[in-house]
Motif scaffolding. Structure first.
Motif, PDB file in Angstrom:
ATOM      1  N   VAL A  36      36.236  37.367  39.370  1.00 12.26           N
ATOM      2  CA  VAL A  36      36.985  37.010  38.175  1.00 12.26           C
ATOM      3  C   VAL A  36      38.113  36.078  38.598  1.00 12.26           C
ATOM      4  O   VAL A  36      38.823  36.350  39.570  1.00 12.26           O
ATOM      5  N   PHE A  37      38.274  34.977  37.854  1.00 11.47           N
ATOM      6  CA  PHE A  37      39.281  33.975  38.182  1.00 11.47           C
ATOM      7  C   PHE A  37      40.223  33.767  37.004  1.00 11.47           C
ATOM      8  O   PHE A  37      39.814  33.820  35.845  1.00 11.47           O
ATOM      9  N   ALA A  38      41.464  33.502  37.329  1.00  8.30           N
ATOM     10  CA  ALA A  38      42.458  33.070  36.354  1.00  8.30           C
ATOM     11  C   ALA A  38      43.016  31.732  36.829  1.00  8.30           C
ATOM     12  O   ALA A  38      42.729  31.286  37.944  1.00  8.30           O
ATOM     13  N   LEU A  39      43.800  31.099  35.981  1.00  4.94           N
ATOM     14  CA  LEU A  39      44.354  29.791  36.306  1.00  4.94           C
ATOM     15  C   LEU A  39      45.483  29.931  37.317  1.00  4.94           C
ATOM     16  O   LEU A  39      46.175  30.948  37.375  1.00  4.94           O
ATOM     17  N   SER A  40      45.658  28.905  38.102  1.00  5.36           N
ATOM     18  CA  SER A  40      46.778  28.842  39.041  1.00  5.36           C
ATOM     19  C   SER A  40      47.558  27.567  38.787  1.00  5.36           C
ATOM     20  O   SER A  40      46.977  26.488  38.661  1.00  5.36           O
ATOM     21  N   GLN A  41      48.881  27.687  38.678  1.00  7.29           N
ATOM     22  CA  GLN A  41      49.716  26.496  38.534  1.00  7.29           C
ATOM     23  C   GLN A  41      49.981  25.852  39.889  1.00  7.29           C
ATOM     24  O   GLN A  41      50.341  24.690  39.967  1.00  7.29           O
ATOM     25  N   GLY A  42      49.794  26.643  40.941  1.00  9.69           N
ATOM     26  CA  GLY A  42      49.963  26.116  42.286  1.00  9.69           C
ATOM     27  C   GLY A  42      48.619  25.948  42.950  1.00  9.69           C
ATOM     28  O   GLY A  42      47.654  25.498  42.346  1.00  9.69           O
ATOM     29  N   GLY A  43      48.531  26.321  44.213  1.00  6.67           N
ATOM     30  CA  GLY A  43      47.279  26.209  44.945  1.00  6.67           C
ATOM     31  C   GLY A  43      46.359  27.383  44.667  1.00  6.67           C
ATOM     32  O   GLY A  43      46.736  28.380  44.052  1.00  6.67           O
TER      33      GLY A  43
ATOM     34  N   LEU B   9      44.187  40.591  31.862  1.00 11.65           N
ATOM     35  CA  LEU B   9      42.820  40.618  31.338  1.00 11.65           C
ATOM     36  C   LEU B   9      41.816  40.632  32.479  1.00 11.65           C
ATOM     37  O   LEU B   9      40.857  41.412  32.470  1.00 11.65           O
ATOM     38  N   GLY B  10      42.031  39.780  33.468  1.00  5.68           N
ATOM     39  CA  GLY B  10      41.119  39.716  34.607  1.00  5.68           C
ATOM     40  C   GLY B  10      41.037  41.033  35.353  1.00  5.68           C
ATOM     41  O   GLY B  10      39.955  41.440  35.798  1.00  5.68           O
ATOM     42  N   GLY B  11      42.160  41.712  35.473  1.00 12.53           N
ATOM     43  CA  GLY B  11      42.166  43.007  36.165  1.00 12.53           C
ATOM     44  C   GLY B  11      41.334  44.046  35.446  1.00 12.53           C
ATOM     45  O   GLY B  11      40.591  44.827  36.077  1.00 12.53           O
ATOM     46  N   GLU B  12      41.437  44.075  34.107  1.00 13.16           N
ATOM     47  CA  GLU B  12      40.651  45.037  33.334  1.00 13.16           C
ATOM     48  C   GLU B  12      39.148  44.746  33.450  1.00 13.16           C
ATOM     49  O   GLU B  12      38.333  45.653  33.628  1.00 13.16           O
ATOM     50  N   VAL B  13      38.781  43.474  33.346  1.00 10.77           N
ATOM     51  CA  VAL B  13      37.366  43.097  33.413  1.00 10.77           C
ATOM     52  C   VAL B  13      36.802  43.329  34.811  1.00 10.77           C
ATOM     53  O   VAL B  13      35.699  43.848  34.974  1.00 10.77           O
ATOM     54  N   LEU B  14      37.578  42.969  35.821  1.00 10.03           N
ATOM     55  CA  LEU B  14      37.113  43.154  37.193  1.00 10.03           C
ATOM     56  C   LEU B  14      36.867  44.625  37.496  1.00 10.03           C
ATOM     57  O   LEU B  14      35.881  44.982  38.164  1.00 10.03           O
ATOM     58  N   GLY B  15      37.751  45.484  36.999  1.00  2.00           N
ATOM     59  CA  GLY B  15      37.577  46.917  37.227  1.00  2.00           C
ATOM     60  C   GLY B  15      36.303  47.466  36.626  1.00  2.00           C
ATOM     61  O   GLY B  15      35.688  48.392  37.173  1.00  2.00           O
ATOM     62  N   GLN B  16      35.868  46.893  35.516  1.00  2.00           N
ATOM     63  CA  GLN B  16      34.660  47.376  34.851  1.00  2.00           C
ATOM     64  C   GLN B  16      33.387  46.808  35.477  1.00  2.00           C
ATOM     65  O   GLN B  16      32.418  47.540  35.690  1.00  2.00           O
ATOM     66  N   ILE B  17      33.362  45.503  35.790  1.00  2.00           N
ATOM     67  CA  ILE B  17      32.140  44.945  36.364  1.00  2.00           C
ATOM     68  C   ILE B  17      31.937  45.429  37.795  1.00  2.00           C
ATOM     69  O   ILE B  17      30.822  45.380  38.320  1.00  2.00           O
ATOM     70  N   GLY B  18      33.013  45.935  38.408  1.00  2.00           N
ATOM     71  CA  GLY B  18      32.868  46.538  39.729  1.00  2.00           C
ATOM     72  C   GLY B  18      32.052  47.816  39.701  1.00  2.00           C
ATOM     73  O   GLY B  18      31.532  48.251  40.728  1.00  2.00           O
ATOM     74  N   LYS B  19      31.926  48.420  38.507  1.00  2.00           N
ATOM     75  CA  LYS B  19      31.112  49.632  38.356  1.00  2.00           C
ATOM     76  C   LYS B  19      29.634  49.301  38.184  1.00  2.00           C
ATOM     77  O   LYS B  19      28.780  50.181  38.315  1.00  2.00           O
ATOM     78  N   VAL B  20      29.343  48.039  37.875  1.00  2.00           N
ATOM     79  CA  VAL B  20      27.959  47.623  37.644  1.00  2.00           C
ATOM     80  C   VAL B  20      27.302  47.175  38.942  1.00  2.00           C
ATOM     81  O   VAL B  20      26.126  47.452  39.201  1.00  2.00           O
ATOM     82  N   GLY B  21      28.045  46.457  39.753  1.00  2.00           N
ATOM     83  CA  GLY B  21      27.495  45.948  41.005  1.00  2.00           C
ATOM     84  C   GLY B  21      28.603  45.632  41.977  1.00  2.00           C
ATOM     85  O   GLY B  21      29.775  45.961  41.768  1.00  2.00           O
ATOM     86  N   ARG B  22      28.228  44.984  43.022  1.00  2.00           N
ATOM     87  CA  ARG B  22      29.167  44.670  44.088  1.00  2.00           C
ATOM     88  C   ARG B  22      30.115  43.552  43.650  1.00  2.00           C
ATOM     89  O   ARG B  22      29.726  42.645  42.921  1.00  2.00           O
ATOM     90  N   LEU B  23      31.374  43.629  44.115  1.00  2.00           N
ATOM     91  CA  LEU B  23      32.353  42.584  43.855  1.00  2.00           C
ATOM     92  C   LEU B  23      32.433  41.654  45.060  1.00  2.00           C
ATOM     93  O   LEU B  23      32.371  42.095  46.207  1.00  2.00           O
ATOM     94  N   HIS B  24      32.571  40.362  44.782  1.00  2.00           N
ATOM     95  CA  HIS B  24      32.746  39.405  45.874  1.00  2.00           C
ATOM     96  C   HIS B  24      34.170  39.501  46.408  1.00  2.00           C
ATOM     97  O   HIS B  24      34.393  39.398  47.617  1.00  2.00           O
ATOM     98  N   LYS B  25      35.127  39.674  45.511  1.00  2.00           N
ATOM     99  CA  LYS B  25      36.530  39.883  45.864  1.00  2.00           C
ATOM    100  C   LYS B  25      37.062  41.034  45.018  1.00  2.00           C
ATOM    101  O   LYS B  25      36.771  41.137  43.825  1.00  2.00           O
ATOM    102  N   ALA B  26      37.872  41.885  45.625  1.00  3.66           N
ATOM    103  CA  ALA B  26      38.365  43.078  44.931  1.00  3.66           C
ATOM    104  C   ALA B  26      39.604  42.792  44.090  1.00  3.66           C
ATOM    105  O   ALA B  26      40.204  43.716  43.532  1.00  3.66           O
ATOM    106  N   LYS B  27      40.014  41.538  43.990  1.00  5.19           N
ATOM    107  CA  LYS B  27      41.170  41.190  43.169  1.00  5.19           C
ATOM    108  C   LYS B  27      40.865  39.924  42.381  1.00  5.19           C
ATOM    109  O   LYS B  27      39.940  39.174  42.705  1.00  5.19           O
ATOM    110  N   VAL B  28      41.656  39.708  41.340  1.00  6.74           N
ATOM    111  CA  VAL B  28      41.500  38.500  40.530  1.00  6.74           C
ATOM    112  C   VAL B  28      42.002  37.310  41.340  1.00  6.74           C
ATOM    113  O   VAL B  28      43.131  37.312  41.843  1.00  6.74           O
TER     114      VAL B  28
END
Length: 454
Positions: A313-320, A370-389
């Motif tokens: 799950v990705f969110a926007l970054s104003q920096g790098g 929002l990303g944190g809530e979604v990531l927590g749920q899709i982590g129950k379906v399958g493997r996560l590539h990264k454990a944080k947004v």
């Protein structure tokens, strides 16, 4: 013995041929080519607009004009000969195309082919060329847009009201059927009369008027913009067995739309509901036009290493970017406009691109929630590539006033994950997880900011 010397006529011919050879060698590729060769013709019909693409080995030069009685678009293409490939265009236009009634093709002049598109409605055509990109060579594109754009917010509200009316009618039909069955129930035998107990009065019903804030929550229609990535000319990533990203994410998004529409007070809008291309800035504009409370872009990307796996799950970054992989992913997704084909000469392109730089820290903060809530749920379906947004400069997430995330459901380049993405059951699990994450976000962050009441 020496061979006989050529006569004067032979010498003259040889000199002329040598001179011609020198001229030919001095010419470039464009001057040598008698005409362009078509590689492919494609038609992408949709309610929003229809796109016609002519792919060729060299740049095509065109002139066009509109004509009436009947309404039609006339296109003259220079340096092109009538060919079987061009005639294929006639059969690629179907009866249900919203804009094109039919196509006529002819050799108008030597080396000039004329296309005539008979139109079903008034259109504002855009014609432009695209440089070679990805697997494509030179492309000539003409987009047929409606003259008057429909109000998407009004359409969304009307759609909701229609669905509610149909649901209410279904309840009334079921109730009538139940009452009919009860009326046919045999009457039980009469019982001997006995003492009748006095009726117990029901407790008084006190009508409580909800508070203004509660009433606002009740009346509030929550709108979620769902963005199936890629589409049309842009297939997105392609899996080992040929599964295309644009097809998978559209299927997931349509299932998620139905899931969210079943929730009281919630409505989902798709940035595309068929196989056609939508530029990145237009996806953002669509979400803003319906005053969306959330924006969720759905993808299933590929990576250089076929062993890469897991959802992100990705969110926007104003920096790098938060990682090299996130930066690479954002760069790849932002290139969608180049592959899909954007008319950068359109009047509003500069304005829309400026709008994409209006990101705010408040939007990013809410996007991370929002990303944190979604990531927590899709982590129950399958493997996560990264454990944080993760965060990066995704152009499609730059709505300044809408919490926005991009979900990579899996790596379609991984054979095992490609197989899962193809499975309808796995898609439904993803839908359940995404819907749960979205609802959990709203439970903790009630959408009370919209000024326009629906």
């Amino acid at each position: 013995m020496h061979p006989p010397r050529p006569g004067a006529a032979a010498l003259k011919r040889r000199t002329a041929l040598q001179a011609l050879g020198s001229v030919v060698l001095s010419l470039g590729t464009a001057e040598l080519a008698f005409g362009a060769s078509l590689v492919a013709v494609r038609v992408w019909p949709a309610d929003e607009y229809t796109r016609v693409t002519l792919e060729s080995d060299t740049v095509l030069s065109v002139k066009h004009f509109m004509a009436d009685n009947p309404r039609r678009l006339v296109i003259d293409i220079d340096g092109l000969e009538l060919s079987p490939k061009l005639r294929e265009l006639v059969g690629k236009v179907h009866a249900d195309d919203p804009y094109i009634a039919g196509v006529r093709v002819g050799q108008n002049q030597p080396r000039v082919v004329r296309l005539v598109l008979d139109l079903k409605q008034a259109t504002a055509p855009q014609l432009f060329t695209l440089e070679p990109a990805a697997a494509y060579q030179h492309r000539l594109v003409f987009d047929l847009h409606p003259v008057h754009e429909a109000d998407p917010l009004l359409a969304l509200i009307n759609e909701k009201q229609s669905a509610e009316q149909k649901a209410a009618e279904a309840v009334q039909d079921a109730l009538g059927e139940f009452i009919g069955r009860v009326g046919k129930t045999p009457t039980p035998p009469a019982t001997p009369p006995g003492p009748v107990a006095p009726p117990v009065p029901a407790p008084p019903v006190i009508a409580q008027k909800p508070s203004p804030m509660t009433q606002e929550k009740i009346d509030r229609l929550i709108i979620v913009a769902l963005d199936p990535g890629h589409g049309g000319e842009d297939p997105g990533a392609i899996g080992p067995s040929g599964l295309r990203e644009k097809d998978v994410v559209l299927s997931v998004a349509m299932k998620l739309r139905d899931k969210l529409n079943a929730e009281p007070g919630m409505r989902a809008m798709l940035t595309r509901d068929a196989d056609f291309f939508v530029p990145l800035h237009e996806r953002v504009r669509k979400a803003r036009r319906v005053q969306a409370d959330l924006f969720v872009s759905i993808h299933a990307d590929a990576f250089l290493n076929p062993q890469a796996r897991g959802a992100s799950v990705f969110a926007l970054s104003q920096g790098g970017a938060t990682s090299a992989a996130a930066r690479w992913m954002a760069s790849k997704e932002n290139a969608s406009d180049i592959v899909g084909g954007v008319n950068f000469k359109a009047k509003d392109s500069t304005v829309m691109r400026a709008m994409l730089d209006m990101s705010t820290s408040a939007q990013i903060k809410d996007s991370m929630k929002l990303g944190g809530e979604v990531l927590g749920q899709i982590g129950k379906v399958g493997r996560l590539h990264k454990a944080k947004v993760e965060q990066a400069g995704f152009a499609v997430l730059k709505a300044p006033d809408i919490p926005s995330i991009l979900v990579e459901t899996a790596f379609i380049s991984n054979p095992e994950e490609e197989s899962k993405l193809r499975d309808a059951g796995y898609q439904q699990e993803l839908v359940e997880a995404l819907a749960t994450g979205i609802k959990r976000y709203f439970a903790k962050n009630p959408p009370l900011a919209r000024t326009r009441q629906l």
